[in-house]
Design an enzyme around this catalytic site. Structure first.
Site, PDB file in Angstrom:
ATOM      1  N   GLY A 142     -31.599 -17.002  38.783  1.00 28.78           N
ATOM      2  CA  GLY A 142     -30.565 -18.009  39.478  1.00 28.78           C
ATOM      3  C   GLY A 142     -30.137 -16.918  40.925  1.00 28.78           C
ATOM      4  O   GLY A 142     -30.312 -15.856  41.527  1.00 28.78           O
TER       5      GLY A 142
ATOM      6  N   PHE B 238     -43.491 -23.525  42.020  1.00 20.86           N
ATOM      7  CA  PHE B 238     -44.253 -22.453  42.070  1.00 20.86           C
ATOM      8  C   PHE B 238     -45.216 -22.663  41.037  1.00 20.86           C
ATOM      9  O   PHE B 238     -44.851 -23.338  39.975  1.00 20.86           O
ATOM     10  CB  PHE B 238     -43.988 -21.374  42.054  1.00 20.86           C
ATOM     11  CG  PHE B 238     -43.548 -20.595  40.994  1.00 20.86           C
ATOM     12  CD1 PHE B 238     -43.708 -20.036  40.356  1.00 20.86           C
ATOM     13  CD2 PHE B 238     -41.841 -20.077  40.666  1.00 20.86           C
ATOM     14  CE1 PHE B 238     -43.617 -20.346  38.890  1.00 20.86           C
ATOM     15  CE2 PHE B 238     -40.843 -20.121  39.716  1.00 20.86           C
ATOM     16  CZ  PHE B 238     -42.206 -19.879  38.678  1.00 20.86           C
TER      17      PHE B 238
ATOM     18  N   HIS C 233     -31.591 -20.522  33.050  1.00 23.17           N
ATOM     19  CA  HIS C 233     -32.971 -21.185  33.535  1.00 23.17           C
ATOM     20  C   HIS C 233     -33.746 -20.604  34.281  1.00 23.17           C
ATOM     21  O   HIS C 233     -34.830 -21.213  34.461  1.00 23.17           O
ATOM     22  CB  HIS C 233     -32.317 -22.656  34.160  1.00 23.17           C
ATOM     23  CG  HIS C 233     -32.193 -22.535  35.677  1.00 23.17           C
ATOM     24  ND1 HIS C 233     -31.679 -21.677  36.186  1.00 23.17           N
ATOM     25  CD2 HIS C 233     -32.436 -22.689  36.483  1.00 23.17           C
ATOM     26  CE1 HIS C 233     -31.188 -21.965  37.263  1.00 23.17           C
ATOM     27  NE2 HIS C 233     -31.933 -23.109  37.701  1.00 23.17           N
TER      28      HIS C 233
ATOM     29  N   LYS D  87     -46.895 -21.217  45.971  1.00 21.24           N
ATOM     30  CA  LYS D  87     -46.163 -22.006  46.775  1.00 21.24           C
ATOM     31  C   LYS D  87     -46.373 -22.729  48.003  1.00 21.24           C
ATOM     32  O   LYS D  87     -46.734 -22.864  48.478  1.00 21.24           O
ATOM     33  CB  LYS D  87     -45.840 -20.532  47.336  1.00 21.24           C
ATOM     34  CG  LYS D  87     -43.778 -20.257  46.736  1.00 21.24           C
ATOM     35  CD  LYS D  87     -43.221 -19.314  46.261  1.00 21.24           C
ATOM     36  CE  LYS D  87     -42.105 -19.268  46.341  1.00 21.24           C
ATOM     37  NZ  LYS D  87     -41.961 -20.491  45.213  1.00 21.24           N
TER      38      LYS D  87
ATOM     39  N   MET E  91     -40.312 -14.150  42.827  1.00 20.16           N
ATOM     40  CA  MET E  91     -42.109 -14.134  42.182  1.00 20.16           C
ATOM     41  C   MET E  91     -42.734 -12.649  42.228  1.00 20.16           C
ATOM     42  O   MET E  91     -43.863 -12.203  42.521  1.00 20.16           O
ATOM     43  CB  MET E  91     -43.121 -14.852  43.315  1.00 20.16           C
ATOM     44  CG  MET E  91     -42.770 -14.583  44.567  1.00 20.16           C
ATOM     45  SD  MET E  91     -43.253 -15.432  46.139  1.00 20.16           S
ATOM     46  CE  MET E  91     -42.213 -14.833  47.312  1.00 20.16           C
TER      47      MET E  91
END
Lengths: 139, 472
Positions: free
Chosen positions: B398, B201, B395, B471, B373
């Protein structure tokens, strides 16, 4: 259950697929069909492009992986998706010849971005008279 | 699961057993560990612990979940003499990563321009399933990209020379195009300069909380500031390189007599020809991804600049940092060199490490953690205590819900409307992707980031709230 050609199963971030067929050629054909149908409604694909593919693998599992991978290569590099597959797997099940019919897809509106087919939870086995295949796609 | 031991408030351990060479350590609180128990995360962490040359522990970050071969959120450091390198420890989307652009704009500047900005970015940055870039590359151009990465893009005028300083590895590893197959080049060539789809995104975000004044000042972040986050990777090029080398290593692991518990963990000794070739090809894919994010940066700058009728330099559209979260790298830890695999994990280096840009040397590297988002993303900072995980942290948030379960539960159109009510404008190529990426399919990002912060894997610097999403 016996007449079912394929179904999906849930994997946390990816998608799992189970495929059934009466012979090994059909397993490869059905696997290609189900992968394609995740990206686009197959009835929307034309049949103006015919491609003959020859694929090899170290064993039957890697042959199946290489077969699906080849379809992703054709998708990304040539913009072609296929709607029908005729597969002939060799006797030692380490190579195949396929005749694929399809068309160029337009725009950026495929239903799913399939990155790769993986060996994760991979199974390919013969159960009595049926073949059973299971694999996970990285999406 | 009886062999899972809680060793401290945020660390669970699976003791060494069977073929495991080291124990496994999972960073989580009670809530996150419950989720990890529901899929194959722990089994996969145990499998990674069986790999040759692994030192310390097989780690799982707090956002960890089931992957293929390695779990997502998996970190493993291999010593060079007996260690292996595995494409499954990096994943198919090599150098999938995140970049954050800062700006001089504040929330009020963009409030009534949200739609215009996102629509313009959406138009200028190719995205979507099967998306192709808008430039046509020659084979020589592509080889150059694979060799030098973001540097190629800057030389082609996609960005500024200073940009390179603010990219992990300065946007370039030693990639060798001769180790990349024709198929990988064919897949990558039409896709350079495209966002792709799935979880990738581009977001416009506003900083709504600063946790660490001093560090945020050095990073140039302040409350109310508008930022742009880019999340994408090496597209079909990286996917194919991973597929190719899994095949190559099928033979290699047998030849070198390496035992593997899962076919997705095929590997080769780091110092073997197959291992070296993979590293050079993986580096080439990493370069592709950095060039990709660099080109997208350029188009974002162009879009904003056009709307505000101001140069992007004057708008302060500088890169905070660019992090890779699917990669293997050679790094020194405690005086010894390792090949550190991070699959769905971010490097989080602390002050003084020479890998850091000069501007951040006295503080630590920015760690960019994208959330879902609808919620938030974070900027964190590397801290010395992350040496416990060979300098690694989470990161993202998840996943907890599979994509097919998500599309059964949500409709993309409903999610878009719901987010609009929360003042988040979403422009997507397909509503189905929005449903697949609905905020509730992810773990609670605040929870994940707090565990990283409290376990000492990185420290919180700023929280960013999305106000516009493009997106694929």
């Amino acid at each position: 259950m016996n007449s079912k050609k394929y179904e999906y199963f849930d994997v946390t971030a990816d998608i799992g697929i189970r495929v059934w067929a009466t012979n090994i050629n059909e397993i490869f054909e059905n696997a290609a069909m189900v992968v394609t149908s995740l990206m686009i409604d197959s009835s929307e694909i034309g049949n103006t492009v015919v491609k003959e593919l020859y694929i090899e693998g170290n064993d039957t599992a890697s042959l199946l992986i290489n077969w699906i991978t080849e379809l992703l290569i054709v998708r990304d590099s040539e913009g072609i998706l296929f709607s029908s597959f005729k597969v002939k797997v060799s006797k030692n099940k380490k190579s195949l010849q396929a005749k694929c019919q399809g068309d160029y897809f337009k725009g950026n509106n495929l239903e799913m971005d399939i990155k790769a087919i993986t060996y994760s939870l991979f199974k390919l086995e013969k159960l009595n008279t049926k073949y059973y295949l299971q694999f996970v796609l990285d999406i | 699961m009886s062999d899972l031991k809680k060793v401290s408030e945020f660390v669970y351990e699976i003791e060494k057993k069977g073929e495991m060479k080291v124990p496994a350590r999972l960073y989580a609180d009670d809530k996150l560990i419950t989720k990890m128990k529901e899929d194959l995360t722990m089994k996969q962490a145990e499998n990674v612990a069986c790999l040759s040359g692994i030192e310390g522990y097989s780690f799982v970050m707090p956002d960890g979940h089931q992957g293929y071969g390695f779990p997502i959120g998996g970190v493993a450091a291999m010593e060079l003499e007996n260690g292996i390198i595995s494409p499954g420890g990096v994943g198919y989307d090599i150098n999938c990563g995140v970049r954050l652009l800062k700006s001089n704009l504040v929330h009020d500047d963009v409030l009534d321009k949200r739609k215009e900005i996102i629509d313009s970015i959406f138009k200028n940055v190719p995205s979507g399933l099967g998306s192709q870039g808008k430039i046509r590359l020659s084979r020589n151009d592509l080889d150059e990209v694979l060799m030098v990465g973001a540097k190629w893009a800057v030389e082609e005028d996609y960005g500024w020379k200073e940009d390179l300083k603010f990219i992990e590895s300065e946007g370039s590893m030693e990639g060798d195009p001769t180790k990349v197959s024709n198929n990988a080049k064919k897949r990558g060539m039409p896709q350079l300069g495209s966002l792709g789809s799935g979880n990738h995104f581009l977001e416009m975000q506003v900083i709504d909380k600063i946790y660490d004044e001093k560090t945020s000042e050095v990073f140039g972040l302040r409350e109310g500031q508008i930022c742009f986050m880019i999340h994408t990777g090496s597209r079909g090029c990286g996917h194919q390189i991973c597929s190719d080398y899994i095949q190559t290593m099928e033979g290699a692991h047998k030849r070198y007599n390496l035992k593997i518990p899962d076919r997705e963990l095929v590997c080769a000794p780091i110092n073997s020809k197959e291992g070296e070739d993979y590293f050079k090809a993986m580096s080439a894919a990493a370069n592709f991804a950095w060039a990709n994010r660099q080109m997208i940066t350029h188009w974002v700058r162009e879009s904003i600049s056009k709307i505000f009728r101001e140069d992007s330099e004057d708008l302060g559209l500088d890169i905070l940092y660019d992090v890779a979260h699917n990669i293997a790298k050679f790094e020194k830890h405690n005086g010894k060199k390792y090949c550190v695999h991070r699959k769905g994990a971010t490097r989080a280096f602390w002050k003084g490490r020479n890998e850091l840009p000069k501007d951040y040397q006295d503080f630590g590297q920015p760690v960019i953690v994208p959330g879902d988002m609808g919620t938030a993303s974070y900027v964190m900072c590397g801290v010395k205590s992350s040496s416990q995980t060979f300098g690694s942290t989470c990161h993202g948030s998840g996943r907890v819900l599979s994509r097919s379960a998500a599309t059964k539960r949500y409709r993309g159109e409903d999610i878009i409307k719901k987010l609009e009510k929360e003042n988040i404008y979403v422009k997507a190529a397909s509503p189905k992707v929005v449903a697949e990426e609905a905020p509730d399919v992810y773990k609670d990002i605040h929870n994940v980031v707090d565990v990283c912060n409290n376990a000492g894997l990185a420290k919180k610097v700023a929280k960013l709230r999305p106000i516009g999403v493009a997106k694929g």
